[in-house]
Design a protein around this motif. Structure first.
Motif, PDB file in Angstrom:
ATOM      1  N   ILE A  55       3.160  96.296  31.121  1.00  0.00           N
ATOM      2  CA  ILE A  55       2.480  97.397  30.443  1.00  0.00           C
ATOM      3  C   ILE A  55       2.584  97.240  28.929  1.00  0.00           C
ATOM      4  CG2 ILE A  55       2.626  99.883  29.972  1.00  0.00           C
ATOM      5  CD1 ILE A  55       3.331 100.234  32.938  1.00  0.00           C
ATOM      6  N   ALA A  56       3.764  96.866  28.444  1.00  0.00           N
ATOM      7  CA  ALA A  56       3.939  96.679  27.000  1.00  0.00           C
ATOM      8  C   ALA A  56       3.023  95.579  26.480  1.00  0.00           C
ATOM      9  CB  ALA A  56       5.401  96.353  26.690  1.00  0.00           C
ATOM     10  N   VAL A  57       2.949  94.476  27.222  1.00  0.00           N
ATOM     11  CA  VAL A  57       2.072  93.374  26.803  1.00  0.00           C
ATOM     12  C   VAL A  57       0.612  93.803  26.846  1.00  0.00           C
ATOM     13  CG1 VAL A  57       1.322  91.034  27.341  1.00  0.00           C
ATOM     14  CG2 VAL A  57       3.719  91.619  27.522  1.00  0.00           C
ATOM     15  N   ALA A  58       0.215  94.466  27.947  1.00  0.00           N
ATOM     16  CA  ALA A  58      -1.189  94.850  28.106  1.00  0.00           C
ATOM     17  C   ALA A  58      -1.646  95.784  26.996  1.00  0.00           C
ATOM     18  CB  ALA A  58      -1.382  95.521  29.466  1.00  0.00           C
ATOM     19  N   ALA A  59      -0.785  96.723  26.602  1.00  0.00           N
ATOM     20  CA  ALA A  59      -1.178  97.702  25.592  1.00  0.00           C
ATOM     21  C   ALA A  59      -1.249  97.103  24.195  1.00  0.00           C
ATOM     22  CB  ALA A  59      -0.196  98.876  25.607  1.00  0.00           C
ATOM     23  N   LEU A  60      -0.505  96.021  23.958  1.00  0.00           N
ATOM     24  CA  LEU A  60      -0.354  95.549  22.583  1.00  0.00           C
ATOM     25  C   LEU A  60      -1.043  94.218  22.306  1.00  0.00           C
ATOM     26  CD1 LEU A  60       3.421  96.452  22.068  1.00  0.00           C
ATOM     27  CD2 LEU A  60       1.442  97.672  21.176  1.00  0.00           C
ATOM     28  N   LEU A  61      -1.638  93.586  23.318  1.00  0.00           N
ATOM     29  CA  LEU A  61      -2.190  92.252  23.084  1.00  0.00           C
ATOM     30  C   LEU A  61      -3.317  92.248  22.058  1.00  0.00           C
ATOM     31  CD1 LEU A  61      -2.218  90.369  26.488  1.00  0.00           C
ATOM     32  CD2 LEU A  61      -1.454  89.491  24.304  1.00  0.00           C
ATOM     33  N   VAL A  62      -4.282  93.160  22.210  1.00  0.00           N
ATOM     34  CA  VAL A  62      -5.390  93.196  21.256  1.00  0.00           C
ATOM     35  C   VAL A  62      -4.870  93.562  19.867  1.00  0.00           C
ATOM     36  CG1 VAL A  62      -7.581  94.297  20.687  1.00  0.00           C
ATOM     37  CG2 VAL A  62      -7.047  93.749  23.064  1.00  0.00           C
ATOM     38  N   LEU A  63      -3.937  94.508  19.819  1.00  0.00           N
ATOM     39  CA  LEU A  63      -3.325  94.880  18.548  1.00  0.00           C
ATOM     40  C   LEU A  63      -2.610  93.687  17.928  1.00  0.00           C
ATOM     41  CD1 LEU A  63      -2.551  97.139  16.534  1.00  0.00           C
ATOM     42  CD2 LEU A  63      -0.546  97.574  17.959  1.00  0.00           C
ATOM     43  N   ALA A  64      -1.913  92.900  18.752  1.00  0.00           N
ATOM     44  CA  ALA A  64      -1.224  91.718  18.242  1.00  0.00           C
ATOM     45  C   ALA A  64      -2.209  90.695  17.696  1.00  0.00           C
ATOM     46  CB  ALA A  64      -0.377  91.095  19.357  1.00  0.00           C
ATOM     47  N   GLY A  65      -3.360  90.544  18.376  1.00  0.00           N
ATOM     48  CA  GLY A  65      -4.377  89.637  17.857  1.00  0.00           C
ATOM     49  C   GLY A  65      -4.873  90.055  16.485  1.00  0.00           C
ATOM     50  N   ARG A  66      -5.027  91.363  16.286  1.00  0.00           N
ATOM     51  CA  ARG A  66      -5.476  91.852  14.983  1.00  0.00           C
ATOM     52  C   ARG A  66      -4.391  91.672  13.920  1.00  0.00           C
ATOM     53  NH1 ARG A  66      -9.200  97.202  15.977  1.00  0.00           N
ATOM     54  NH2 ARG A  66     -10.765  96.170  17.256  1.00  0.00           N
ATOM     55  N   LEU A  67      -3.137  91.827  14.321  1.00  0.00           N
ATOM     56  CA  LEU A  67      -2.049  91.557  13.375  1.00  0.00           C
ATOM     57  C   LEU A  67      -2.085  90.094  12.932  1.00  0.00           C
ATOM     58  CD1 LEU A  67       0.933  93.500  15.005  1.00  0.00           C
ATOM     59  CD2 LEU A  67      -0.147  93.998  12.804  1.00  0.00           C
ATOM     60  N   GLY A  68      -2.356  89.195  13.895  1.00  0.00           N
ATOM     61  CA  GLY A  68      -2.468  87.787  13.527  1.00  0.00           C
ATOM     62  C   GLY A  68      -3.633  87.531  12.599  1.00  0.00           C
ATOM     63  N   ASP A  69      -4.778  88.194  12.855  1.00  0.00           N
ATOM     64  CA  ASP A  69      -5.928  88.058  11.967  1.00  0.00           C
ATOM     65  C   ASP A  69      -5.604  88.565  10.562  1.00  0.00           C
ATOM     66  OD1 ASP A  69      -7.693  86.920  13.765  1.00  0.00           O
ATOM     67  OD2 ASP A  69      -8.349  88.855  14.533  1.00  0.00           O
ATOM     68  N   ARG A  70      -4.814  89.633  10.504  1.00  0.00           N
ATOM     69  CA  ARG A  70      -4.531  90.281   9.230  1.00  0.00           C
ATOM     70  C   ARG A  70      -3.458  89.563   8.427  1.00  0.00           C
ATOM     71  NH1 ARG A  70      -5.246  95.493   8.622  1.00  0.00           N
ATOM     72  NH2 ARG A  70      -7.322  94.883   9.277  1.00  0.00           N
ATOM     73  N   TYR A  71      -2.347  89.251   9.094  1.00  0.00           N
ATOM     74  CA  TYR A  71      -1.178  88.758   8.360  1.00  0.00           C
ATOM     75  C   TYR A  71      -0.870  87.286   8.597  1.00  0.00           C
ATOM     76  CZ  TYR A  71      -0.492  93.754   7.821  1.00  0.00           C
ATOM     77  OH  TYR A  71      -0.675  95.079   7.526  1.00  0.00           O
ATOM     78  N   GLY A  72      -1.639  86.643   9.470  1.00  0.00           N
ATOM     79  CA  GLY A  72      -1.435  85.221   9.699  1.00  0.00           C
ATOM     80  C   GLY A  72      -0.838  84.952  11.071  1.00  0.00           C
ATOM     81  N   HIS A  73      -1.501  84.119  11.838  1.00  0.00           N
ATOM     82  CA  HIS A  73      -1.046  83.827  13.190  1.00  0.00           C
ATOM     83  C   HIS A  73       0.306  83.137  13.202  1.00  0.00           C
ATOM     84  CE1 HIS A  73      -0.946  82.575  17.321  1.00  0.00           C
ATOM     85  NE2 HIS A  73      -1.021  81.312  17.002  1.00  0.00           N
ATOM     86  N   ARG A  74       0.547  82.265  12.254  1.00  0.00           N
ATOM     87  CA  ARG A  74       1.817  81.523  12.242  1.00  0.00           C
ATOM     88  C   ARG A  74       2.992  82.476  12.138  1.00  0.00           C
ATOM     89  NH1 ARG A  74       4.912  78.790   8.084  1.00  0.00           N
ATOM     90  NH2 ARG A  74       3.578  79.827   6.575  1.00  0.00           N
ATOM     91  N   GLU A  75       2.896  83.463  11.248  1.00  0.00           N
ATOM     92  CA  GLU A  75       3.990  84.401  11.056  1.00  0.00           C
ATOM     93  C   GLU A  75       4.170  85.306  12.281  1.00  0.00           C
ATOM     94  OE1 GLU A  75       1.623  83.739   8.932  1.00  0.00           O
ATOM     95  OE2 GLU A  75       2.668  82.930   7.174  1.00  0.00           O
TER      96      GLU A  75
END
Length: 487
Positions: A55-75
């Motif tokens: 559930i934690a992964v499902a709810a946050l995956l799209v949000l995590a993708g946007r964090l990577g777009d915003r702040y850098g995937h490597r970080e």
């Protein structure tokens, strides 16, 4: 860097994150019966070690993708792997089942950061005529991790106890996290788009939202919280109703699930920047592929959850022996992935997916009727059919999701696909728990209690029939897939 080298690096990055998470899930499935006995936990508590994480992964995956777009995937990738390693070590030292469930939810947060839109990277790096095979390699690597997981997890649990399986990924995750911070991978070049590690976005999107308010809106945090609340309340109600009946608590849980789900849908309609962009779901082929994945993953992981208990509680096999019995499933996922890519190219997504769903449902029907013989050939054949069917569904539906998405939406679409792949197993395991508890009541809800082999064996068949019906629900969606592979 030459295009060929970049493609290899992109594929390696995509595979690495998925393998760590896949290995973690399969070793836990084998270790759960031993964990329950050692901690005197209830069946419902043990299932939360899986569903809480999912559930934690499902709810946050799209949000995590946007964090990577915003702040850098490597970080973001490094934060996910290092956090995954830390929570894995903490779970190995946890004193009780409550701590394990809480830490698994935290691990799910880092697992979401660990898997940001890797499909978007493949979409940007590989031409259309080579994309299906790249996806097949990725799916085969996940299958290889699934093959190694039961064997390694079974051996560790049998010789060192269930806590050792959580230490398995600590060293690799630490190494990958440190390497991600030390080595910067070049981003693929894409006309008119900026490809970040988490996906592909237009240049305007990369520069938009510079203000604090814009950043908050574009991350879709409200939508992620509403989705998590709806899933958690729904799963908890499914698990508790068979144990306690309809009480004030379970009624409130169902009400909260409906309210949170309705609020999520309404938020998606009116929000300026919803968690899932509305135009992404406008593609009928893409939504059909997601529906196929939802049905197949729910049925598959529910069956694996039940099967692990059957092997250890009814057949009285140790974890290593149980892992060997499940091995045909994982082997067929590895072997079948490149075959599925060939079928996809020659027969098209629709025919390939329909055949795969039929194979998956048939495997569950066969497994539902197996006897209690340790050397039952029907069990081996059933696991072979499950592995071949699910592996083919994975390759086919994933290829449709990636190919139907535009370059600008590849990261979001990949994140949405990963979200479905976590929602499905969470619901499937909860549904299996509900069915088993309804059919064999009186033991599952009591702390430290166990079913008798006869009680669990009697409940297993109807539960697998129910999961086969869940898989069959994906057939109408499979019929709506494109008849030909994308050019």
């Amino acid at each position: 860097m030459r295009p060929g080298h970049h493609r290899h690096l992109t594929l390696a990055a995509s595979v690495t994150g998925e393998v760590i998470v896949a290995l973690d899930g399969t070793v836990l499935t084998i270790a759960q019966p031993a964990l329950q006995r050692d901690l005197h936990a209830s069946f419902a508590q043990v299932q939360w070690t899986s569903t809480g994480y999912l559930i934690a992964v499902a709810a946050l995956l799209v949000l995590a993708g946007r964090l990577g777009d915003r702040y850098g995937h490597r970080e973001v990738f490094a934060a996910g792997t290092l956090g995954f390693a830390a929570t894995s070590a903490a779970i190995a030292l946890a004193p009780g089942i409550g701590w394990i469930v809480g830490l698994r939810i935290a691990q799910g947060l880092f697992g979401a950061l660990l898997q940001p839109a890797t499909l978007g990277m493949l979409r940007a790096a590989f031409p259309a005529d080579r994309l299906a095979m790249a996806i097949a390699v990725r799916s085969g690597a996940i299958g290889l991790a699934a093959a190694a997981g039961p064997l390694v997890g079974g051996a560790l649990t049998a010789h060192f106890g269930w806590r050792s399986v959580f230490l398995l990924n600590v060293a690799p995750a630490l190494a990958i996290g440190v390497a991600a911070l030390a080595v910067r991978m070049p981003a693929p070049r894409d006309t008119g788009a900026v490809c970040t590690g988490a996906g592909v976005g237009t240049g305007a999107e990369a520069g938009a939202g510079a203000s604090a308010g814009g950043r908050t809106a574009r991350l879709g945090l409200t939508g992620a919280c509403l989705l998590a609340a709806a899933l958690a309340c729904l799963v908890n109600t499914l698990v508790e109703v068979p144990r306690t009946g309809w009480t004030v608590g379970t009624a409130l849980g169902l009400t909260a699930a409906v309210a949170a789900g309705g609020a999520f849908v309404q938020h998606q309609r009116v929000a300026a920047h919803p968690l899932i962009p509305r135009h992404v779901l406008a593609s009928g082929a893409l939504t059909a592929a997601l529906a196929v994945l939802l049905a197949a993953s729910a049925a598959m992981f529910g069956a694996l959850f039940v099967g692990s208990y059957f092997l250890q509680e009814v057949l009285a096999l140790d974890p290593l022996q149980s892992g060997l019995r499940v091995l045909p499933l994982a082997v067929m996922m590895v072997v079948g992935a490149p075959v599925a890519a060939v079928l996809l190219r020659r027969q098209g997504p629709r025919r390939t997916a329909l055949a795969a769903m039929a194979l998956l449902s048939s495997g569950m029907l066969l497994l539902a009727g197996v006897d209690r013989s340790v050397a039952s050939p029907a069990m081996a054949v059933a696991f072979l059919m499950l592995g071949a069917g699910f592996g083919t569904v994975m390759v086919t539906a994933t290829a449709v999701v990636v190919q139907q998405a535009s370059a600008d939406d590849a990261g979001v679409s990949g994140g949405l696909k990963q979200t479905i792949m976590n929602i499905g197993p969470a619901l499937g395991i909860a549904l299996a728990t509900t069915s088993i508890t309804l059919i064999a009541p009186g033991l599952a809800g009591e702390v430290g209690s166990r079913w008798t082999p006869a009680a669990f064996g009697g409940a297993m068949g109807p539960t697998l029939l129910l999961l086969a019906a869940v898989a069959a629900l994906g057939v109408p969606a499979a019929a709506r897939l494109p008849s030909r592979a994308a050019a």
